[in-house]
Scaffold this motif. Structure first.
Motif, PDB file in Angstrom:
ATOM      1  N   ASP A   4       0.707  -1.023  -0.119  1.00  0.00           N
ATOM      2  CA  ASP A   4      -0.052   0.116   0.117  1.00  0.00           C
ATOM      3  C   ASP A   4       0.766   1.036   0.169  1.00  0.00           C
ATOM      4  N   PRO A   5       0.560   2.179  -1.044  1.00  0.00           N
ATOM      5  CA  PRO A   5       1.600   3.400  -1.060  1.00  0.00           C
ATOM      6  C   PRO A   5       1.536   4.279   0.297  1.00  0.00           C
ATOM      7  N   LYS A   6       0.090   4.231   0.879  1.00  0.00           N
ATOM      8  CA  LYS A   6       0.026   5.118   2.009  1.00  0.00           C
ATOM      9  C   LYS A   6       0.902   4.259   3.110  1.00  0.00           C
ATOM     10  N   GLN A   7       0.820   3.075   3.272  1.00  0.00           N
ATOM     11  CA  GLN A   7       1.619   2.413   4.118  1.00  0.00           C
ATOM     12  C   GLN A   7       3.125   2.567   4.069  1.00  0.00           C
ATOM     13  N   ASP A   8       3.449   2.773   2.774  1.00  0.00           N
ATOM     14  CA  ASP A   8       4.934   2.975   2.706  1.00  0.00           C
ATOM     15  C   ASP A   8       5.412   4.366   3.005  1.00  0.00           C
ATOM     16  N   GLU A   9       4.363   5.164   2.905  1.00  0.00           N
ATOM     17  CA  GLU A   9       4.673   6.830   3.040  1.00  0.00           C
ATOM     18  C   GLU A   9       4.619   6.938   4.822  1.00  0.00           C
ATOM     19  N   LYS A  10       3.698   6.221   5.511  1.00  0.00           N
ATOM     20  CA  LYS A  10       3.544   6.371   6.854  1.00  0.00           C
ATOM     21  C   LYS A  10       4.927   5.745   7.439  1.00  0.00           C
ATOM     22  N   SER A  11       5.411   4.691   6.979  1.00  0.00           N
ATOM     23  CA  SER A  11       6.741   4.036   7.314  1.00  0.00           C
ATOM     24  C   SER A  11       7.889   4.989   7.034  1.00  0.00           C
ATOM     25  N   LEU A  12       7.855   5.436   5.865  1.00  0.00           N
ATOM     26  CA  LEU A  12       8.948   6.443   5.776  1.00  0.00           C
ATOM     27  C   LEU A  12       9.111   7.648   6.737  1.00  0.00           C
ATOM     28  N   GLU A  13       7.714   8.258   6.826  1.00  0.00           N
ATOM     29  CA  GLU A  13       7.524   9.064   7.867  1.00  0.00           C
ATOM     30  C   GLU A  13       7.945   9.096   9.262  1.00  0.00           C
ATOM     31  N   LEU A  14       7.830   7.734   9.734  1.00  0.00           N
ATOM     32  CA  LEU A  14       7.971   7.327  11.022  1.00  0.00           C
ATOM     33  C   LEU A  14       9.650   7.139  11.030  1.00  0.00           C
ATOM     34  N   LYS A  15      10.083   6.623  10.126  1.00  0.00           N
ATOM     35  CA  LYS A  15      11.526   6.624   9.933  1.00  0.00           C
ATOM     36  C   LYS A  15      12.369   7.889  10.068  1.00  0.00           C
ATOM     37  N   ILE A  16      11.751   8.892   9.302  1.00  0.00           N
ATOM     38  CA  ILE A  16      12.325  10.254   9.355  1.00  0.00           C
ATOM     39  C   ILE A  16      12.173  10.762  10.722  1.00  0.00           C
ATOM     40  N   PHE A  17      11.192  10.746  11.291  1.00  0.00           N
ATOM     41  CA  PHE A  17      10.887  11.527  12.523  1.00  0.00           C
ATOM     42  C   PHE A  17      11.812  10.726  13.712  1.00  0.00           C
ATOM     43  N   VAL A  18      11.891   9.533  13.713  1.00  0.00           N
ATOM     44  CA  VAL A  18      12.808   8.808  14.525  1.00  0.00           C
ATOM     45  C   VAL A  18      14.356   9.341  14.350  1.00  0.00           C
ATOM     46  N   PHE A  19      14.867   9.500  13.029  1.00  0.00           N
ATOM     47  CA  PHE A  19      16.227   9.791  12.829  1.00  0.00           C
ATOM     48  C   PHE A  19      16.176  11.292  13.277  1.00  0.00           C
TER      49      PHE A  19
END
Length: 53
Positions: A4-19
């Motif tokens: 799901d593109p939305k799931q991929d976007e949320k995953s990327l957003e979470l990784k960026i936030f954690v970084f």
């Protein structure tokens, strides 16, 4: 495998936030405080301690 593109976007957003919160912000804070301390130290080498005028 359809992802799901939305799931991929949320995953990327979470990784960026954690970084940003775990790595980048603390490193920037330590770097800025260290740079300020170094600048004050160097200025006191050339001008003497405060109030020594």
């Amino acid at each position: 495998m359809s992802s799901d593109p939305k799931q991929d976007e949320k995953s990327l957003e979470l990784k960026i936030f954690v970084f940003l919160t775990v790595f980048l912000a603390p490193l920037l804070a330590v770097g800025l405080v260290s740079a300020l301390g170094f600048a004050i130290w160097i200025s006191q080498i050339f001008t003497g301690p405060p109030g020594a005028g």
